[in-house]
Design an enzyme around this catalytic site. Structure first.
Site, PDB file in Angstrom:
ATOM      1  CD  GLU A 170      -2.914   1.472   2.356  1.00 21.82           C
ATOM      2  OE1 GLU A 170      -3.592   2.235   2.333  1.00 21.82           O
ATOM      3  OE2 GLU A 170      -2.532   0.890   3.277  1.00 21.82           O
ATOM      4  CE  LYS A 200      -6.633   0.115   1.745  1.00 20.05           C
ATOM      5  NZ  LYS A 200      -7.325  -0.142   2.888  1.00 20.05           N
TER       6      LYS A 200
END
Length: 296
Positions: free
Chosen positions: A175, A212
């Protein structure tokens, strides 16, 4: 690795719920839920209250495996129980795939980015994650400016730790968030995409990761990443957008599904009756599911 869980995450219709607010962001999350800081004392009581909140969400009839593919948990939540089962086991028994947040927060900003702080006890955490039947992990860095060397550093750090996570037969969610308020956000996203592609192309055939990412300024910027053979799924964070705004932006990106936190829980309140709570959660779940599944 659980093959049916892998198939659900890769091919299932729905989204991933992020319930992983940690130490620093917990008081804010509780306050937004209607539990002010003066209503509990000390860290233990704070974490008890946040577990009550998460338990209420997870056990709600609105929180079902038809809409929700997986859930990201905070480390303490992994070690706590829901209805007599460890949280990950409870989720898995209800058809929802459990993930664990493993980062220790962000370092100070440098070169236009914030790297992750060192994760000193990662091997121990990953061993416990295996015991607790966790499927994958999540770790967050933040990009504030389109600084090529800073962005390269963020992505390199994410993939280096990602490989350590892969060695425990867990699927890492990488992420590198792009700050939605940053100038030249789209430029940062182009640099980020290219750096991620370089790293993906170096993975071996048995190394699969998830990504993400902030919802991109230009729709379908991450098309190549979504289609990459080493990528199980690309999910999007709401990143500070309201739920309606995040959903509208998400709908423009084919193959991108949600992994929302605040946008999921925004209308929930400790003082709601169960009926009010479940209805508010159902409304949020339905709208996020719709944006993840039905594209413009």
């Amino acid at each position: 690795m659980n093959n049916s869980q892998f198939d659900k995450i890769k091919n299932g219709k729905g989204f991933i719920a992020a319930l992983d607010q940690s130490g620093g962001s917990t008081p804010k999350a509780l306050a937004e839920y209607g539990v002010p800081e003066d209503s509990y004392s000390g860290e233990d009581e704070m974490f008890d209250r946040v577990h009550q909140m998460r338990t209420r969400i997870i056990t709600s009839p609105a929180f079902d495996s038809d809409h929700i593919l997986g859930t990201i948990l905070f480390e303490q939540t992994m070690d706590r129980e829901i209805k007599g089962k460890y949280t990950a086991e409870y989720l898995a028994d209800n058809g929802i795939v459990p993930f664990l947040k493993v980062d220790k927060g962000l370092a100070e900003q440098e070169n236009g980015v914030q790297l992750m702080k060192p994760i000193h006890d990662l091997d121990d955490t990953l061993s416990r994650a295996n015991e607790r039947k966790i499927f994958g992990t999540k770790m967050r860095s933040v990009i504030h400016e389109p600084n090529p060397s800073g962005i390269k550093e963020v992505v390199d750090q994410q993939f280096e730790i990602g490989k350590q996570i892969l060695s425990y037969d867990l699927v890492p969610i990488i992420e590198p968030e792009v700050n939605i308020h940053s100038e030249n956000k789209e430029k940062s996203e182009e640099i980020l995409r290219d750096e991620i592609l370089k790293n993906l192309n170096e993975l071996s055939a048995d190394q699969n990761v998830m990504l993400k990412l902030s919802i991109p300024t230009n729709a379908n910027t991450y098309k190549e990443l979504i289609e990459h053979p080493r990528v199980v799924r690309v999910v999007a964070l709401s990143g500070g957008y309201s739920r309606d705004e995040a959903n509208e932006k998400l709908k423009e990106n084919h193959g991108l599904i949600a992994s929302f936190s605040r946008a999921l829980a925004a209308d929930l309140n400790a003082n709601q009756s169960d009926e009010e709570f479940n209805q508010a959660l159902k409304s949020a779940v339905d709208s996020i599911y719709d944006a993840s599944v039905n594209k413009k």
